[in-house]
Scaffold this motif. Structure first.
Motif, PDB file in Angstrom:
ATOM      1  N   MET A   1      36.574  28.595 -35.248  1.00  0.00           N
ATOM      2  CA  MET A   1      35.658  29.604 -34.671  1.00  0.00           C
ATOM      3  C   MET A   1      34.207  29.267 -35.039  1.00  0.00           C
ATOM      4  O   MET A   1      33.906  28.956 -36.178  1.00  0.00           O
ATOM      5  N   HIS A   2      33.370  29.300 -34.061  1.00  0.00           N
ATOM      6  CA  HIS A   2      31.972  29.000 -34.359  1.00  0.00           C
ATOM      7  C   HIS A   2      31.353  30.086 -35.220  1.00  0.00           C
ATOM      8  O   HIS A   2      31.634  31.263 -35.065  1.00  0.00           O
ATOM      9  N   HIS A   3      30.521  29.620 -36.066  1.00  0.00           N
ATOM     10  CA  HIS A   3      29.746  30.546 -36.876  1.00  0.00           C
ATOM     11  C   HIS A   3      28.401  30.727 -36.201  1.00  0.00           C
ATOM     12  O   HIS A   3      27.602  29.798 -36.093  1.00  0.00           O
ATOM     13  N   ILE A   4      28.161  31.890 -35.692  1.00  0.00           N
ATOM     14  CA  ILE A   4      26.900  32.114 -34.989  1.00  0.00           C
ATOM     15  C   ILE A   4      25.965  32.932 -35.860  1.00  0.00           C
ATOM     16  O   ILE A   4      26.280  34.041 -36.283  1.00  0.00           O
ATOM     17  N   THR A   5      24.826  32.322 -36.137  1.00  0.00           N
ATOM     18  CA  THR A   5      23.832  33.003 -36.946  1.00  0.00           C
ATOM     19  C   THR A   5      23.059  33.963 -36.059  1.00  0.00           C
ATOM     20  O   THR A   5      22.143  33.576 -35.357  1.00  0.00           O
ATOM     21  N   LYS A   6      23.461  35.162 -36.060  1.00  0.00           N
ATOM     22  CA  LYS A   6      22.776  36.157 -35.228  1.00  0.00           C
ATOM     23  C   LYS A   6      21.391  36.402 -35.795  1.00  0.00           C
ATOM     24  O   LYS A   6      21.233  36.705 -36.980  1.00  0.00           O
ATOM     25  N   LYS A   7      20.400  36.242 -34.954  1.00  0.00           N
ATOM     26  CA  LYS A   7      19.050  36.421 -35.447  1.00  0.00           C
ATOM     27  C   LYS A   7      18.563  37.821 -35.134  1.00  0.00           C
ATOM     28  O   LYS A   7      18.835  38.363 -34.073  1.00  0.00           O
ATOM     29  N   ILE A   8      17.823  38.331 -36.058  1.00  0.00           N
ATOM     30  CA  ILE A   8      17.314  39.691 -35.907  1.00  0.00           C
ATOM     31  C   ILE A   8      16.340  39.748 -34.733  1.00  0.00           C
ATOM     32  O   ILE A   8      15.478  38.885 -34.581  1.00  0.00           O
ATOM     33  N   SER A  10      16.837  39.217 -31.664  1.00  0.00           N
ATOM     34  CA  SER A  10      17.004  38.240 -30.598  1.00  0.00           C
ATOM     35  C   SER A  10      18.302  38.503 -29.856  1.00  0.00           C
ATOM     36  O   SER A  10      19.244  39.061 -30.396  1.00  0.00           O
ATOM     37  N   GLU A  11      18.345  38.035 -28.640  1.00  0.00           N
ATOM     38  CA  GLU A  11      19.535  38.205 -27.829  1.00  0.00           C
ATOM     39  C   GLU A  11      20.007  36.850 -27.354  1.00  0.00           C
ATOM     40  O   GLU A  11      19.207  35.959 -27.087  1.00  0.00           O
ATOM     41  N   LEU A  12      21.317  36.738 -27.210  1.00  0.00           N
ATOM     42  CA  LEU A  12      21.847  35.542 -26.574  1.00  0.00           C
ATOM     43  C   LEU A  12      21.492  35.593 -25.102  1.00  0.00           C
ATOM     44  O   LEU A  12      21.599  36.634 -24.463  1.00  0.00           O
ATOM     45  N   ASN A  13      21.095  34.463 -24.595  1.00  0.00           N
ATOM     46  CA  ASN A  13      20.843  34.365 -23.164  1.00  0.00           C
ATOM     47  C   ASN A  13      22.138  33.914 -22.505  1.00  0.00           C
ATOM     48  O   ASN A  13      22.614  32.813 -22.755  1.00  0.00           O
ATOM     49  N   PRO A  14      22.715  34.746 -21.677  1.00  0.00           N
ATOM     50  CA  PRO A  14      24.047  34.431 -21.157  1.00  0.00           C
ATOM     51  C   PRO A  14      24.052  33.326 -20.121  1.00  0.00           C
ATOM     52  O   PRO A  14      25.100  32.880 -19.695  1.00  0.00           O
ATOM     53  N   ASN A  15      22.877  32.866 -19.718  1.00  0.00           N
ATOM     54  CA  ASN A  15      22.808  31.899 -18.635  1.00  0.00           C
ATOM     55  C   ASN A  15      22.511  30.475 -19.078  1.00  0.00           C
ATOM     56  O   ASN A  15      22.589  29.564 -18.273  1.00  0.00           O
ATOM     57  N   VAL A  16      22.112  30.311 -20.312  1.00  0.00           N
ATOM     58  CA  VAL A  16      21.669  28.989 -20.734  1.00  0.00           C
ATOM     59  C   VAL A  16      22.321  28.587 -22.048  1.00  0.00           C
ATOM     60  O   VAL A  16      22.251  29.319 -23.024  1.00  0.00           O
ATOM     61  N   SER A  17      22.939  27.426 -22.041  1.00  0.00           N
ATOM     62  CA  SER A  17      23.534  26.928 -23.274  1.00  0.00           C
ATOM     63  C   SER A  17      22.980  25.549 -23.605  1.00  0.00           C
ATOM     64  O   SER A  17      22.281  24.927 -22.798  1.00  0.00           O
ATOM     65  N   ASN A  53      26.510  25.793 -27.551  1.00  0.00           N
ATOM     66  CA  ASN A  53      26.456  27.245 -27.650  1.00  0.00           C
ATOM     67  C   ASN A  53      25.367  27.802 -26.765  1.00  0.00           C
ATOM     68  O   ASN A  53      24.489  27.065 -26.320  1.00  0.00           O
ATOM     69  N   LEU A  54      25.441  29.082 -26.551  1.00  0.00           N
ATOM     70  CA  LEU A  54      24.378  29.748 -25.804  1.00  0.00           C
ATOM     71  C   LEU A  54      23.105  29.761 -26.636  1.00  0.00           C
ATOM     72  O   LEU A  54      23.163  29.634 -27.864  1.00  0.00           O
ATOM     73  N   ILE A  55      21.988  29.897 -25.973  1.00  0.00           N
ATOM     74  CA  ILE A  55      20.733  29.941 -26.726  1.00  0.00           C
ATOM     75  C   ILE A  55      20.274  31.387 -26.901  1.00  0.00           C
ATOM     76  O   ILE A  55      20.680  32.271 -26.153  1.00  0.00           O
ATOM     77  N   TYR A  56      19.445  31.554 -27.904  1.00  0.00           N
ATOM     78  CA  TYR A  56      18.829  32.858 -28.118  1.00  0.00           C
ATOM     79  C   TYR A  56      17.532  32.923 -27.348  1.00  0.00           C
ATOM     80  O   TYR A  56      16.882  31.898 -27.095  1.00  0.00           O
ATOM     81  N   ASP A  57      17.166  34.153 -27.017  1.00  0.00           N
ATOM     82  CA  ASP A  57      15.966  34.306 -26.193  1.00  0.00           C
ATOM     83  C   ASP A  57      14.680  33.989 -26.938  1.00  0.00           C
ATOM     84  O   ASP A  57      13.638  33.810 -26.319  1.00  0.00           O
TER      85      ASP A  57
ATOM     86  N   GLY B  87      11.656  24.963 -21.980  1.00  0.00           N
ATOM     87  CA  GLY B  87      12.022  26.343 -22.205  1.00  0.00           C
ATOM     88  C   GLY B  87      11.479  27.001 -23.439  1.00  0.00           C
ATOM     89  O   GLY B  87      12.211  27.682 -24.133  1.00  0.00           O
ATOM     90  N   ASP B  88      10.215  26.802 -23.733  1.00  0.00           N
ATOM     91  CA  ASP B  88       9.641  27.608 -24.803  1.00  0.00           C
ATOM     92  C   ASP B  88       9.714  29.072 -24.401  1.00  0.00           C
ATOM     93  O   ASP B  88       9.409  29.418 -23.260  1.00  0.00           O
ATOM     94  N   PRO B  89      10.098  29.927 -25.343  1.00  0.00           N
ATOM     95  CA  PRO B  89      10.181  31.342 -24.995  1.00  0.00           C
ATOM     96  C   PRO B  89       8.838  31.887 -24.519  1.00  0.00           C
ATOM     97  O   PRO B  89       8.790  32.805 -23.716  1.00  0.00           O
ATOM     98  N   ASP B  90       7.754  31.315 -25.001  1.00  0.00           N
ATOM     99  CA  ASP B  90       6.439  31.842 -24.627  1.00  0.00           C
ATOM    100  C   ASP B  90       5.775  31.000 -23.554  1.00  0.00           C
ATOM    101  O   ASP B  90       4.556  30.925 -23.457  1.00  0.00           O
ATOM    102  N   ARG B  91       6.614  30.361 -22.781  1.00  0.00           N
ATOM    103  CA  ARG B  91       6.120  29.541 -21.682  1.00  0.00           C
ATOM    104  C   ARG B  91       5.152  30.327 -20.796  1.00  0.00           C
ATOM    105  O   ARG B  91       4.140  29.821 -20.336  1.00  0.00           O
ATOM    106  N   ILE B  92       5.539  31.558 -20.517  1.00  0.00           N
ATOM    107  CA  ILE B  92       4.712  32.397 -19.651  1.00  0.00           C
ATOM    108  C   ILE B  92       4.090  33.468 -20.516  1.00  0.00           C
ATOM    109  O   ILE B  92       4.706  34.469 -20.825  1.00  0.00           O
TER     110      ILE B  92
END
Lengths: 251, 251
Positions: A1-8, A10-17, A53-57, B87-92
């Motif tokens: 199981m992946h260990h995902i460091t949830k960042k305070i 921040s949200e996972l972007n469901p469209n980009v990995s 993995n998915l990226i964070y926003d 994809g820098d988050p602050d691109r825009i």
DNA sequence: TGGCATAGTGTAAAATTGACACAAAGCTCT
DNA sequence: AGAGCTTTGTGTCAATTTTACACTATGCCA
């Protein structure tokens, strides 16, 4: 199981990995670090996949790739280069793939674009352990890989090609070797990346003429044949070289 | 205003866009097709930007890039190659950019990852017209560009670099020239892409030795000097060449 | 001590690169 | 018609780089 460091905050972007082709070199051939997805619910889909993995926003793509790499191997400050973006809408088409994705990702139903990276690590710096939380990862020789999950095989092909082109322009191969290495090992490395034989004497002549290696007054120990001299990559010399606009290692 | 071909049963993906670096060659220098965003509400942000748009959920990245290209220029079957994902988050980051984005895109607030492409077109095949629905587009010489909207300047730099590397490996430059061209024009093209002077005689020798040009029994007309012979790119000869594993044009 | 495996080394022919200058062709202007 | 302008097109030589190729040296092992 992946260990995902949830960042305070921040949200996972469901469209980009991000997926990483992590290259290693076992002093014989080029290898890639793959993860084994284990038994797949329905049918005989490929079990092996690239780590990703998915990226964070709130992180950029390079950061995401570094994070994936660090989560799996614990390694940081690793050579990393983007291969490109892959995004067929039907990239994830198998029901069993979707099932599996649920175990590591949010929203397995969404269309996902993945940005692929390749990285170069010293194999000795990461020994996969079955007991590791980084699930079942293993170094697999690249030319033994004939299929991978999703579009990962295609990604691997492009990563290999990118590495091949890049090594003709920059001496990045050193990232795959121990600090101290022999010319034969370097020779073998170039052959496995370029996927063609290189004449021993010509290779040595060319690489030595570049003058980016420091010869150590040290020999291999414990080999059952004539021991080789050890060398190390000389970063300063290389900087001098590139300062002159040099960008062609011409293999 | 961009003309967006809304596709039945498809949705715009608010997180992923495609931007195109469309290269041309005016027989003097390398140019890029930029769009002028016009007066910007607040302040003096760069007015020029690369053409681009969000992608639809049912198209792949290459299709999206081709669509952007076709929507702007009407051209199809154009040489197109991915540069990479940005994809820098602050691109825009600029409020005024957000304002403008609202005019062409859904959800300007979202974090957007863009996949950049470069394409090579014959300038003569697209003459920007002020009256065109494709808003104010224009061919701008690359070395006159010092800033662009968003991170487009960075994208342009990488596209130039990619083109430079690629042309050392494949003779893609012909896509920028008319079917019939002179050796001097080809020479000038290579100089402007590689951004360095090339000796005339040596260039001609090398390019002719490749044997991928067909000399036509035809001369330039109406030039105020000795007219040049015209050549065309010979696709078959090139195929023969690559079949032998040749991948080094060595400039 | 002999056998094994790999390290390490040089040369000659062929191909490629880089530097360099002048005559030829067609247009324009008077 | 001729002079002048502009760009085309061409060859050589020296230096460098590439390619092909085979034997001795060293250390381990049995």
């Amino acid at each position: 199981m992946h260990h995902i460091t949830k960042k305070i905050g921040s949200e996972l972007n469901p469209n980009v990995s991000v997926d990483c082709v992590i290259f290693g070199f076992d002093l014989e051939q080029l290898t890639v670090l793959l993860i084994d997805r284990g038994e797949i619910p329905s049918g005989s889909r490929p079990r092996m996949a690239l780590p990703g993995n998915l990226i964070y926003d709130n992180e950029n793509l390079d950061q995401a790739a570094n994070r994936v790499l660090a989560e799996l191997t614990g390694l940081e400050n690793i050579y990393l280069e983007q291969v490109g973006a892959f995004g067929d809408p039907d990239r994830i088409h198998k029901e069993s793939d979707r099932e599996w994705l649920k175990t590591i990702r949010a929203e397995p139903e969404a269309r996902v674009i993945t940005v692929a990276y390749f990285s170069l690590v010293q194999m000795a710096h990461y020994k996969p352990q079955a007991s590791s939380f980084a699930k079942n990862a293993d170094w697999i020789p690249v030319n033994q890989i004939s299929e991978l999950a999703f579009d990962h095989f295609e990604i691997l092909q492009e990563a290999k090609e990118k590495l091949k082109q890049k090594i003709k322009i920059q001496p990045i191969g050193f990232n795959l070797l121990p600090e101290k290495f022999t010319l034969s090992q370097l020779h073998r490395l170039y052959e496995s990346i370029l996927d063609k034989p290189l004449d021993k004497r010509n290779f040595r002549r060319k690489i030595q003429k570049l003058d980016i290696l420091s010869s150590l007054r040290e020999k291999q120990k414990g080999v059952p044949h004539k021991p080789s001299l050890l060398y190390e990559f000389n970063e300063e010399k290389y900087q001098e070289l590139t300062q002159t606009g040099f960008d062609n290692f011409g293999f």
